[in-house]
Design an enzyme around this catalytic site. Structure first.
Site, PDB file in Angstrom:
ATOM      1  N   ILE A 239       0.820  -1.133  -0.034  1.00 11.41           N
ATOM      2  CA  ILE A 239       0.092   0.109  -0.010  1.00 11.41           C
ATOM      3  C   ILE A 239       0.744   1.268   0.010  1.00 11.41           C
ATOM      4  O   ILE A 239       1.853   1.328   0.878  1.00 11.41           O
ATOM      5  CB  ILE A 239      -0.912   0.079   1.393  1.00 11.41           C
ATOM      6  CG1 ILE A 239      -1.943  -1.337   1.267  1.00 11.41           C
ATOM      7  CG2 ILE A 239      -1.745   1.311   1.324  1.00 11.41           C
ATOM      8  CD1 ILE A 239      -2.763  -1.307   2.351  1.00 11.41           C
ATOM      9  N   ASN A 246      -1.893   6.277   8.591  1.00  8.97           N
ATOM     10  CA  ASN A 246      -1.767   6.164  10.032  1.00  8.97           C
ATOM     11  C   ASN A 246      -1.588   7.302  10.743  1.00  8.97           C
ATOM     12  O   ASN A 246      -2.171   7.774  11.626  1.00  8.97           O
ATOM     13  CB  ASN A 246      -0.650   5.272  10.295  1.00  8.97           C
ATOM     14  CG  ASN A 246      -1.265   3.512  10.381  1.00  8.97           C
ATOM     15  OD1 ASN A 246      -2.345   3.395  10.433  1.00  8.97           O
ATOM     16  ND2 ASN A 246      -0.373   2.759   9.835  1.00  8.97           N
ATOM     17  N   GLU A 281       1.945  -3.388   5.811  1.00  2.78           N
ATOM     18  CA  GLU A 281       0.784  -3.161   4.711  1.00  2.78           C
ATOM     19  C   GLU A 281       1.243  -3.845   3.345  1.00  2.78           C
ATOM     20  O   GLU A 281       1.130  -3.590   2.201  1.00  2.78           O
ATOM     21  CB  GLU A 281       0.940  -1.476   4.371  1.00  2.78           C
ATOM     22  CG  GLU A 281       2.411  -1.001   3.782  1.00  2.78           C
ATOM     23  CD  GLU A 281       3.275  -0.685   5.053  1.00  2.78           C
ATOM     24  OE1 GLU A 281       4.032   0.141   4.623  1.00  2.78           O
ATOM     25  OE2 GLU A 281       3.283  -1.095   5.946  1.00  2.78           O
TER      26      GLU A 281
END
Length: 355
Positions: A239, A246, A281
């Site tokens: 990602i 975040n 991720e």
């Protein structure tokens, strides 16, 4: 709709349920984890750990359900407890006279598929179910059914530990000994859940296979490709700018993003695909019997699907793809796909690079 009957041992069953002191309690991670694993194994968006009281069913844990309880008369689980020694599986509720006009079928959450494994107490009474649901018709294979039964037994084990904990609180007077025993039970509970997650080899957040399961699948796929001369492609999917997501929006939004991307990857995996979350991720996709052109095309479908997610914030992925070559090991195949993924990031992100 056919209303569920009540078991012949209904009074004894309710007494067992009362002994557990589980009704109307707050959610607990131990039950949520087991439900997450069950839904991940079965690939369903809905599920619950439910207990059938005299006039209602109470959801101790729920996934994709908007309410914490429903009337017993409309509860699928109230039918499931009538056959405590086997699962109740409803492939398509529209074709079942018991449920075709049930308000949970005709209205929200529009349950079409249901599979419930009864929770059997030490006295042999069915107090409720571990169940998974979908708003699409589907079936469960033999492994999924067995996994549901195993997980339902684990829910019952948690309930019995709960009873033991209550007895300790009632009988123990020496605070130090009580706290040691309480910690021992808590450690035992956490260890059982950790072992179960490891045994099922699932990532509890996304429901995909974890890194350990990926390593096993990769070894098996390489052996098959090497001995049979079949094609094998591997993709690493990362990602883009996940740390920024975040930092700016918080870890709950980051978790939602991971789950959404995982669903896209799993949905687009193809007939012979195997998906896993490697960590953080990063995800992996194994594509057996897939040549370079189709592997690249399949990964581009994933990239576009992620880009079009209705997530409320822009999300993209960079994907590196490579093909198995004679002499490849799991480590070399993984490393080459990883290098291709970093090349995709270096090339501007939101792209697929074939190595």
């Amino acid at each position: 709709m056919i209303k569920p009957e009540k078991p012949a041992s209904e009074q004894s069953r309710l007494e067992v349920l009362k002994r557990y002191e589980i009704l109307d309690t707050l959610p607990e991670r131990a039950y949520d984890d087991l439900l997450t694993i069950a839904a991940g194994i079965c690939g369903t968006p809905m599920g619950s750990v439910s207990f059938v009281d005299a006039d209602r069913q109470f959801f101790k844990s729920r996934r994709g359900l908007p309410v914490s309880e429903t009337p017993r008369d409309v509860a699928f689980c109230a039918h499931a407890i009538m056959t405590p020694n086997q699962m109740l599986i409803v492939p398509d509720a529209r074709d079942d006279l018991r449920f075709h006009d049930n308000p949970l079928v005709t209205g929200e959450p529009r349950i079409l598929f249901y599979a419930g494994a009864p929770l059997i107490s030490s006295e042999g009474e069915a107090t409720g179910t571990l169940c998974v649901m979908d708003n699409q018709p589907r079936k469960l294979d033999a492994f999924q059914q067995e996994a549901m039964m195993v997980l339902s037994r684990q829910v019952t084990a948690l309930l019995e530990l709960r009873v033991s904990y209550k007895k300790l609180r009632h009988h123990l007077s020496e605070r130090e000994w009580y706290e040691e025993q309480l910690k021992s039970y808590q450690d035992s509970l956490e260890e059982q859940n950790a072992d179960l997650i490891e045994q099922t080899r699932l990532d509890p957040l996304t429901g995909l296979s974890n890194r350990r399961a990926l390593n096993l699948a990769l070894d098996a796929a390489i052996q098959l490709a090497a001995t049979q001369g079949s094609s094998l492609a591997m993709a690493i999917i990362d990602i883009d700018h996940f740390k920024t997501i975040n930092d700016l929006h918080g870890h709950p939004v980051g978790d939602e993003t991971l789950v959404s991307v995982a669903r896209v990857i799993h949905a687009q995996r193809g007939q012979h695909g195997f998906t896993a979350r490697c960590g953080g991720e990063e995800f992996a996709l194994l594509m057996s019997h897939t040549d370079a052109k189709n592997a690249e095309l399949q990964c581009d479908y994933i990239r576009e699907a992620v880009q079009n997610l209705a997530q409320g914030l822009p999300v993209t992925v960079s994907i590196g793809v490579t093909l198995f070559k004679a002499g490849d090991t799991a480590a070399s195949l993984y490393a080459r796909a990883d290098e291709a993924m970093y090349a995709a990031k270096s090339g501007g992100r939101n792209r697929v690079v074939l190595s």
